[in-house]
Write a protein that holds these residues in place. Structure first.
Motif, PDB file in Angstrom:
ATOM      1  N   TYR A 112      -7.928  10.294  -6.512  1.00  0.00           N
ATOM      2  CA  TYR A 112      -8.431  10.534  -5.160  1.00  0.00           C
ATOM      3  C   TYR A 112      -9.287  11.792  -5.076  1.00  0.00           C
ATOM      4  O   TYR A 112      -9.538  12.306  -3.997  1.00  0.00           O
ATOM      5  N   ALA A 151      -7.269   7.090   9.546  1.00  0.00           N
ATOM      6  CA  ALA A 151      -6.739   7.766   8.356  1.00  0.00           C
ATOM      7  C   ALA A 151      -6.099   9.104   8.706  1.00  0.00           C
ATOM      8  O   ALA A 151      -5.303   9.636   7.933  1.00  0.00           O
ATOM      9  N   GLY A 155      -5.821  10.270   3.143  1.00  0.00           N
ATOM     10  CA  GLY A 155      -5.513   9.796   4.478  1.00  0.00           C
ATOM     11  C   GLY A 155      -4.155  10.264   4.939  1.00  0.00           C
ATOM     12  O   GLY A 155      -3.261  10.567   4.148  1.00  0.00           O
ATOM     13  N   GLU A 157       0.830  -1.208   0.000  1.00  0.00           N
ATOM     14  CA  GLU A 157       0.000   0.000   0.000  1.00  0.00           C
ATOM     15  C   GLU A 157       0.859   1.251   0.000  1.00  0.00           C
ATOM     16  O   GLU A 157       0.473   2.274  -0.570  1.00  0.00           O
ATOM     17  N   PRO A 176      -4.227  -3.944   5.692  1.00  0.00           N
ATOM     18  CA  PRO A 176      -3.953  -4.659   4.443  1.00  0.00           C
ATOM     19  C   PRO A 176      -3.293  -6.004   4.704  1.00  0.00           C
ATOM     20  O   PRO A 176      -2.748  -6.260   5.782  1.00  0.00           O
ATOM     21  N   TYR A 227      -2.451   7.377   9.903  1.00  0.00           N
ATOM     22  CA  TYR A 227      -1.768   6.537   8.927  1.00  0.00           C
ATOM     23  C   TYR A 227      -2.196   6.932   7.512  1.00  0.00           C
ATOM     24  O   TYR A 227      -3.151   7.682   7.311  1.00  0.00           O
ATOM     25  N   ILE A 278      -3.382   4.889   5.404  1.00  0.00           N
ATOM     26  CA  ILE A 278      -4.513   4.037   5.032  1.00  0.00           C
ATOM     27  C   ILE A 278      -5.411   3.888   6.253  1.00  0.00           C
ATOM     28  O   ILE A 278      -4.977   4.088   7.388  1.00  0.00           O
ATOM     29  N   ASP A 279      -6.676   3.543   6.021  1.00  0.00           N
ATOM     30  CA  ASP A 279      -7.619   3.381   7.126  1.00  0.00           C
ATOM     31  C   ASP A 279      -8.152   1.953   7.208  1.00  0.00           C
ATOM     32  O   ASP A 279      -9.225   1.716   7.750  1.00  0.00           O
ATOM     33  N   ARG A 281      -0.337   3.279  -3.022  1.00  0.00           N
ATOM     34  CA  ARG A 281      -1.177   4.419  -2.658  1.00  0.00           C
ATOM     35  C   ARG A 281      -0.343   5.648  -2.312  1.00  0.00           C
ATOM     36  O   ARG A 281      -0.494   6.707  -2.912  1.00  0.00           O
ATOM     37  N   PHE A 282       0.552   5.503  -1.338  1.00  0.00           N
ATOM     38  CA  PHE A 282       1.299   6.655  -0.848  1.00  0.00           C
ATOM     39  C   PHE A 282       2.262   7.175  -1.905  1.00  0.00           C
ATOM     40  O   PHE A 282       2.284   8.375  -2.214  1.00  0.00           O
TER      41      PHE A 282
END
Length: 416
Positions: A132, A365, A198, A54, A374, A368, A370-371, A58-59
């Motif tokens: 997003y 979120a 997040g 992730e 994973p 971190y 992510i909420d 994502r990040f």
């Protein structure tokens, strides 16, 4: 004695352990301990793999992999710099940006803001921030107006809704050159929408039109810097140095390992510590195999003596009790693999169920990136956990097995 006979006798000795209830309990405890250690190790490794995945998907899909920024002045010919970047193998995209640090007023004080001017046409080559936010909000950033896109958490914190205006206070660079320290300028923006990602990125970042920001700062066609996206994120430090050293203008070279590398390092640190802790848990469980076999040897002394008088070699006795103890390790490992892989595959759903059942939030979120919890199961982790448990269980059988092979048949039968 044939090898198959030693395995058969070892299996018979293992099944016959129920004649002593205490030995049976210790054997069960060792099997259960190994199973629990292997299962938890697989689950933790899968969770760490999930966080790492992730982080990259994502990040690092939003945070620039690397960037070059002008040292004493803006970058004049960013097109040439972007062209140089695309000539380097491993770089898949380049885009200009203008960065401005400022303050926005909120109830009770001010909030620091990292304002980034982007062009949707180029930014989509290096960032997935468009994923997003709403499509129309993303398109507004291509207009040469005062639209601004804030993180949803920041917009909620400021009490702003779409269409509201906000003032951004920035240092007055011209006044600073004349010695008027503390001077500031204000710029008005209209909230076009929000993005939801997040973590700290929602609280500290905002996006505006690059053309509009260049006009406010009187940059003309210049930009603050050029950011790049790479195929392998771990190659970003090497690639940005290669690009930076090829430029004529003095530039600062930065990559994600400097700005956000602590997140990856934290994940690796937790992974290593948890691996060591759970390996020790498995080792402690394997010590129970030693206890089980020591008591089994004492319980089977007469049987060992009879086998030895029938001509069975001492090496066969060692193998017999190694098989006896290894069965516990094998069963524990098999149960742990089944339990661990099952939970690892369903970890996000299980975590969501626990959150719904107890009304708690495992990952926020606001803290971190992510909420959700994973999980990414990798078979090499399963193999390593299984091999480690099996090797430890085999090593635990050596001392009791060798001790059994040193039994003196005559003394054992006489004592019987």
């Amino acid at each position: 004695m044939p090898l198959s006979m030693a395995f058969w006798l070892g299996w018979r000795f293992y099944r016959a352990r129920q004649s002593n209830s205490f030995i049976s309990f210790i054997a069960f405890a060792s099997t259960a301990g190994i199973a629990l250690g292997v299962a938890v190790l697989i689950i933790v490794q899968s969770a760490m793999n999930g966080f790492e995945g992730e982080l990259e998907r994502r990040f690092l899909d939003v945070v620039p992999h690397a960037e070059l920024t002008g040292v004493n002045e803006p970058i004049q010919d960013w097109h040439a710099m972007a062209s140089d970047a695309m000539k380097i193998t491993g770089i898949r995209g380049a885009a200009p940006f203008i960065r401005l640090q400022g303050l926005v007023q909120r109830p009770g004080g001010f909030q620091g803001l990292n304002l980034v001017g982007i062009s949707p046409e180029f930014e989509s080559r290096v960032s997935g921030i468009a994923n997003y936010m709403e499509a129309d909000v993303w398109q507004r950033l291509g207009d040469k107006d005062d639209s601004i896109v804030l993180g949803k958490a920041l917009a909620d914190k400021l009490g702003l809704a779409t269409g509201d205006a906000l003032m951004l206070y920035v240092p007055d660079l011209a006044a600073g050159k004349t010695g008027r320290l503390g001077a500031a300028r204000s710029h008005r923006f209209v909230l076009a929408g929000t993005f939801k990602l997040g973590g700290e990125l929602e609280l500290g970042n905002a996006y505006v039109s690059m053309d509009h920001l260049a006009k406010l700062l009187e940059f003309g066609d210049s930009v603050s810097g050029v950011r790049i996206a790479v195929d392998d994120v771990f190659a970003a430090p090497r690639l940005i140095r290669e690009l930076g050293f090829s430029q004529q203008q003095y530039v600062y070279m930065s990559d994600w390992t400097r700005t956000q590398g602590h997140l990856y390092q934290d994940i690796q640190l937790v992974r290593t510590l948890m691996y060591l802790v759970l390996a020790l848990v498995i080792a402690v469980a394997c010590f129970n195999i030693v206890s089980t076999l020591v008591m089994a040897v004492r319980d089977k002394t007469s049987e060992i003596a009879i086998l030895m008088t029938m001509g069975i070699r001492r090496q066969a006795i060692v193998l017999l009790f190694m098989v006896h103890g290894a069965v516990s390790g094998l069963l524990g490992t098999a149960l742990g693999v089944v339990l661990g892989t099952t939970i690892a595959w369903n970890l996000p759903q299980l975590a969501a169920g626990l959150e719904s059942l107890f009304g708690v939030k495992l990952l926020s979120a606001d803290v971190y990136f992510i909420d959700f919890l994973p999980s990414e199961l990798m078979w090499q982790d399963v193999v390593w956990a299984s091999v480690m448990a099996l090797v430890m269980s085999l090593l635990a059988t050596l001392y009791p097995a060798i001790k059994a092979s040193k039994t003196a048949p005559a003394a054992a039968l006489a004592g019987r």
